[in-house]
Design a protein around this motif. Structure first.
Motif, PDB file in Angstrom:
ATOM      1  N   PRO A   1       5.866   2.180  -1.182  1.00 13.31           N
ATOM      2  CA  PRO A   1       6.969   3.136  -1.078  1.00 13.31           C
ATOM      3  C   PRO A   1       7.359   3.777  -2.419  1.00 13.31           C
ATOM      4  O   PRO A   1       7.973   4.830  -2.432  1.00 13.31           O
ATOM      5  CB  PRO A   1       8.126   2.294  -0.528  1.00 13.31           C
ATOM      6  CG  PRO A   1       7.795   0.896  -0.896  1.00 13.31           C
ATOM      7  CD  PRO A   1       6.296   0.807  -0.924  1.00 13.31           C
ATOM      8  N   MET A   2       6.963   3.164  -3.521  1.00 13.32           N
ATOM      9  CA  MET A   2       7.304   3.712  -4.832  1.00 13.32           C
ATOM     10  C   MET A   2       6.585   5.029  -5.106  1.00 13.32           C
ATOM     11  O   MET A   2       7.122   5.902  -5.775  1.00 13.32           O
ATOM     12  CB  MET A   2       6.964   2.712  -5.939  1.00 13.32           C
ATOM     13  CG  MET A   2       7.712   1.394  -5.814  1.00 13.32           C
ATOM     14  SD  MET A   2       9.499   1.563  -5.885  1.00 13.32           S
ATOM     15  CE  MET A   2       9.694   1.912  -7.611  1.00 13.32           C
ATOM     16  N   CYS A   3       5.354   5.149  -4.603  1.00 15.95           N
ATOM     17  CA  CYS A   3       4.593   6.370  -4.910  1.00 15.95           C
ATOM     18  C   CYS A   3       3.957   7.017  -3.685  1.00 15.95           C
ATOM     19  O   CYS A   3       3.378   8.093  -3.795  1.00 15.95           O
ATOM     20  CB  CYS A   3       3.527   6.080  -5.970  1.00 15.95           C
ATOM     21  SG  CYS A   3       2.284   4.925  -5.426  1.00 15.95           S
ATOM     22  N   GLY A   4       4.042   6.369  -2.531  1.00 12.80           N
ATOM     23  CA  GLY A   4       3.512   6.960  -1.305  1.00 12.80           C
ATOM     24  C   GLY A   4       2.070   6.628  -0.987  1.00 12.80           C
ATOM     25  O   GLY A   4       1.521   7.135  -0.019  1.00 12.80           O
ATOM     26  N   ASP A   5       1.432   5.750  -1.770  1.00 14.54           N
ATOM     27  CA  ASP A   5       0.050   5.360  -1.471  1.00 14.54           C
ATOM     28  C   ASP A   5      -0.013   4.622  -0.136  1.00 14.54           C
ATOM     29  O   ASP A   5       0.868   3.827   0.184  1.00 14.54           O
ATOM     30  CB  ASP A   5      -0.499   4.418  -2.551  1.00 14.54           C
ATOM     31  CG  ASP A   5      -0.648   5.058  -3.910  1.00 14.54           C
ATOM     32  OD1 ASP A   5      -0.660   6.308  -3.988  1.00 14.54           O
ATOM     33  OD2 ASP A   5      -0.750   4.322  -4.895  1.00 14.54           O
ATOM     34  N   ASP A   6      -1.067   4.917   0.633  1.00 10.31           N
ATOM     35  CA  ASP A   6      -1.328   4.247   1.906  1.00 10.31           C
ATOM     36  C   ASP A   6      -2.777   3.808   1.945  1.00 10.31           C
ATOM     37  O   ASP A   6      -3.668   4.593   1.601  1.00 10.31           O
ATOM     38  CB  ASP A   6      -1.104   5.204   3.087  1.00 10.31           C
ATOM     39  CG  ASP A   6       0.343   5.310   3.474  1.00 10.31           C
ATOM     40  OD1 ASP A   6       0.894   4.311   3.973  1.00 10.31           O
ATOM     41  OD2 ASP A   6       0.920   6.395   3.291  1.00 10.31           O
ATOM     42  N   VAL A   7      -3.011   2.587   2.391  1.00 11.08           N
ATOM     43  CA  VAL A   7      -4.368   2.092   2.592  1.00 11.08           C
ATOM     44  C   VAL A   7      -4.398   1.296   3.886  1.00 11.08           C
ATOM     45  O   VAL A   7      -3.549   0.443   4.121  1.00 11.08           O
ATOM     46  CB  VAL A   7      -4.844   1.194   1.424  1.00 11.08           C
ATOM     47  CG1 VAL A   7      -6.146   0.505   1.761  1.00 11.08           C
ATOM     48  CG2 VAL A   7      -5.008   2.001   0.158  1.00 11.08           C
ATOM     49  N   THR A   8      -5.375   1.613   4.720  1.00  7.15           N
ATOM     50  CA  THR A   8      -5.690   0.806   5.883  1.00  7.15           C
ATOM     51  C   THR A   8      -7.069   0.236   5.636  1.00  7.15           C
ATOM     52  O   THR A   8      -8.021   0.983   5.399  1.00  7.15           O
ATOM     53  CB  THR A   8      -5.674   1.635   7.177  1.00  7.15           C
ATOM     54  OG1 THR A   8      -4.372   2.200   7.344  1.00  7.15           O
ATOM     55  CG2 THR A   8      -6.010   0.769   8.382  1.00  7.15           C
ATOM     56  N   LEU A   9      -7.166  -1.065   5.660  1.00  6.32           N
ATOM     57  CA  LEU A   9      -8.416  -1.744   5.362  1.00  6.32           C
ATOM     58  C   LEU A   9      -8.838  -2.550   6.580  1.00  6.32           C
ATOM     59  O   LEU A   9      -8.011  -3.203   7.210  1.00  6.32           O
ATOM     60  CB  LEU A   9      -8.220  -2.660   4.156  1.00  6.32           C
ATOM     61  CG  LEU A   9      -9.473  -3.286   3.585  1.00  6.32           C
ATOM     62  CD1 LEU A   9      -9.487  -3.095   2.078  1.00  6.32           C
ATOM     63  CD2 LEU A   9      -9.533  -4.746   3.937  1.00  6.32           C
ATOM     64  N   GLN A  10     -10.116  -2.477   6.905  1.00  5.93           N
ATOM     65  CA  GLN A  10     -10.660  -3.202   8.048  1.00  5.93           C
ATOM     66  C   GLN A  10     -11.710  -4.187   7.553  1.00  5.93           C
ATOM     67  O   GLN A  10     -12.556  -3.815   6.723  1.00  5.93           O
ATOM     68  CB  GLN A  10     -11.289  -2.224   9.033  1.00  5.93           C
ATOM     69  CG  GLN A  10     -11.789  -2.868  10.304  1.00  5.93           C
ATOM     70  CD  GLN A  10     -12.373  -1.824  11.226  1.00  5.93           C
ATOM     71  OE1 GLN A  10     -13.410  -1.252  10.939  1.00  5.93           O
ATOM     72  NE2 GLN A  10     -11.691  -1.565  12.325  1.00  5.93           N
ATOM     73  N   VAL A  11     -11.637  -5.419   8.023  1.00  2.41           N
ATOM     74  CA  VAL A  11     -12.625  -6.426   7.663  1.00  2.41           C
ATOM     75  C   VAL A  11     -13.423  -6.825   8.887  1.00  2.41           C
ATOM     76  O   VAL A  11     -12.908  -6.862   9.998  1.00  2.41           O
ATOM     77  CB  VAL A  11     -11.984  -7.687   7.027  1.00  2.41           C
ATOM     78  CG1 VAL A  11     -11.320  -7.349   5.712  1.00  2.41           C
ATOM     79  CG2 VAL A  11     -11.018  -8.367   7.971  1.00  2.41           C
ATOM     80  N   HIS A  12     -14.679  -7.091   8.640  1.00  2.00           N
ATOM     81  CA  HIS A  12     -15.578  -7.638   9.658  1.00  2.00           C
ATOM     82  C   HIS A  12     -15.947  -9.013   9.149  1.00  2.00           C
ATOM     83  O   HIS A  12     -16.514  -9.134   8.067  1.00  2.00           O
ATOM     84  CB  HIS A  12     -16.798  -6.733   9.795  1.00  2.00           C
ATOM     85  CG  HIS A  12     -17.789  -7.194  10.804  1.00  2.00           C
ATOM     86  ND1 HIS A  12     -19.031  -6.661  10.881  1.00  2.00           N
ATOM     87  CD2 HIS A  12     -17.732  -8.139  11.771  1.00  2.00           C
ATOM     88  CE1 HIS A  12     -19.707  -7.245  11.849  1.00  2.00           C
ATOM     89  NE2 HIS A  12     -18.937  -8.154  12.393  1.00  2.00           N
ATOM     90  N   VAL A  13     -15.585 -10.042   9.900  1.00  2.00           N
ATOM     91  CA  VAL A  13     -15.856 -11.410   9.484  1.00  2.00           C
ATOM     92  C   VAL A  13     -16.831 -12.065  10.450  1.00  2.00           C
ATOM     93  O   VAL A  13     -17.029 -11.600  11.578  1.00  2.00           O
ATOM     94  CB  VAL A  13     -14.558 -12.254   9.377  1.00  2.00           C
ATOM     95  CG1 VAL A  13     -13.637 -11.679   8.314  1.00  2.00           C
ATOM     96  CG2 VAL A  13     -13.852 -12.350  10.701  1.00  2.00           C
ATOM     97  N   SER A  14     -17.434 -13.160   9.999  1.00  2.00           N
ATOM     98  CA  SER A  14     -18.363 -13.905  10.840  1.00  2.00           C
ATOM     99  C   SER A  14     -17.623 -14.473  12.048  1.00  2.00           C
ATOM    100  O   SER A  14     -16.393 -14.575  12.050  1.00  2.00           O
ATOM    101  CB  SER A  14     -19.017 -15.024  10.034  1.00  2.00           C
ATOM    102  OG  SER A  14     -18.044 -15.923   9.549  1.00  2.00           O
ATOM    103  N   ASP A  15     -18.378 -14.846  13.071  1.00  4.25           N
ATOM    104  CA  ASP A  15     -17.774 -15.369  14.304  1.00  4.25           C
ATOM    105  C   ASP A  15     -16.887 -16.583  14.054  1.00  4.25           C
ATOM    106  O   ASP A  15     -15.882 -16.768  14.735  1.00  4.25           O
ATOM    107  CB  ASP A  15     -18.860 -15.716  15.323  1.00  4.25           C
ATOM    108  CG  ASP A  15     -19.532 -14.475  15.889  1.00  4.25           C
ATOM    109  OD1 ASP A  15     -18.921 -13.384  15.843  1.00  4.25           O
ATOM    110  OD2 ASP A  15     -20.675 -14.586  16.378  1.00  4.25           O
ATOM    111  N   ASP A  16     -17.252 -17.408  13.077  1.00  2.38           N
ATOM    112  CA  ASP A  16     -16.439 -18.588  12.787  1.00  2.38           C
ATOM    113  C   ASP A  16     -15.305 -18.294  11.801  1.00  2.38           C
ATOM    114  O   ASP A  16     -14.516 -19.165  11.466  1.00  2.38           O
ATOM    115  CB  ASP A  16     -17.314 -19.735  12.279  1.00  2.38           C
ATOM    116  CG  ASP A  16     -18.008 -19.430  10.959  1.00  2.38           C
ATOM    117  OD1 ASP A  16     -17.804 -18.325  10.395  1.00  2.38           O
ATOM    118  OD2 ASP A  16     -18.778 -20.296  10.502  1.00  2.38           O
ATOM    119  N   GLY A  17     -15.227 -17.048  11.319  1.00  2.35           N
ATOM    120  CA  GLY A  17     -14.166 -16.641  10.413  1.00  2.35           C
ATOM    121  C   GLY A  17     -14.333 -17.142   8.990  1.00  2.35           C
ATOM    122  O   GLY A  17     -13.457 -16.929   8.155  1.00  2.35           O
TER     123      GLY A  17
END
Length: 153
Positions: A39-55
């Motif tokens: 909120p200080m500067c307006g940066d936005d990031v959406t990050l998606q991870v793909h993990v192994s079946d066992d996590g």
């Protein structure tokens, strides 16, 4: 500006203009995401991870976002680092946790703890950000999103 600072500035600009791992797509498998906003500067990031079946292993990171060159470069550097280190088998969860904690510690050190180039590759260029507390949140945004997304996976 010395030669190393100039190189680091060039790396940040290169990752900002030519981001690696940018673009979130529907992927089969165990996927989780996290959206973070500064909120200080307006940066936005959406990050998606793909993990192994066992996590237990991080397979892939993709992201999308808007903001300053530091936040965008940091997300790109993070995605490139994971891609480079994960290989076909993925990156062990413990190693991912250690990367996040080491990055956080270095950026909060106000320049006292530099990032190790062998461990952090291009993200080493963000070491200088630690001297500017207002910019630390910009550089940390994608890394906080990674931590949150892995916790959700």
């Amino acid at each position: 500006m010395n030669g190393l600072d100039s190189l680091y500035q060039e790396l940040i600009l290169d990752h900002s203009k030519h981001p690696r791992g940018k673009g979130i797509a529907d992927e089969p498998g165990r996927v989780a995401s996290s959206h973070q906003h500064n909120p200080m500067c307006g940066d936005d990031v959406t990050l998606q991870v793909h993990v192994s079946d066992d996590g237990a292993r991080l397979i892939d990171v993709t992201w999308d976002g808007t903001g300053c060159s530091i936040s965008q470069a940091s997300a790109s550097m993070l995605a490139a680092l994971v891609e480079e280190d994960a290989g076909d088998a993925g990156l062990p969860r413990e190693q991912v946790d250690a990367l996040i904690e080491g990055f956080r510690e270095a950026l909060r050190s106000r320049g006292k703890i530099p990032l190790d180039e062998e461990t952090y590759a291009d993200a080493t260029a963000l070491s200088g950000v630690s001297k500017f507390s207002a910019r630390v949140k910009c550089a940390m945004l994608a890394w906080v999103a990674l931590e949150d997304a892995i916790a959700r996976a």
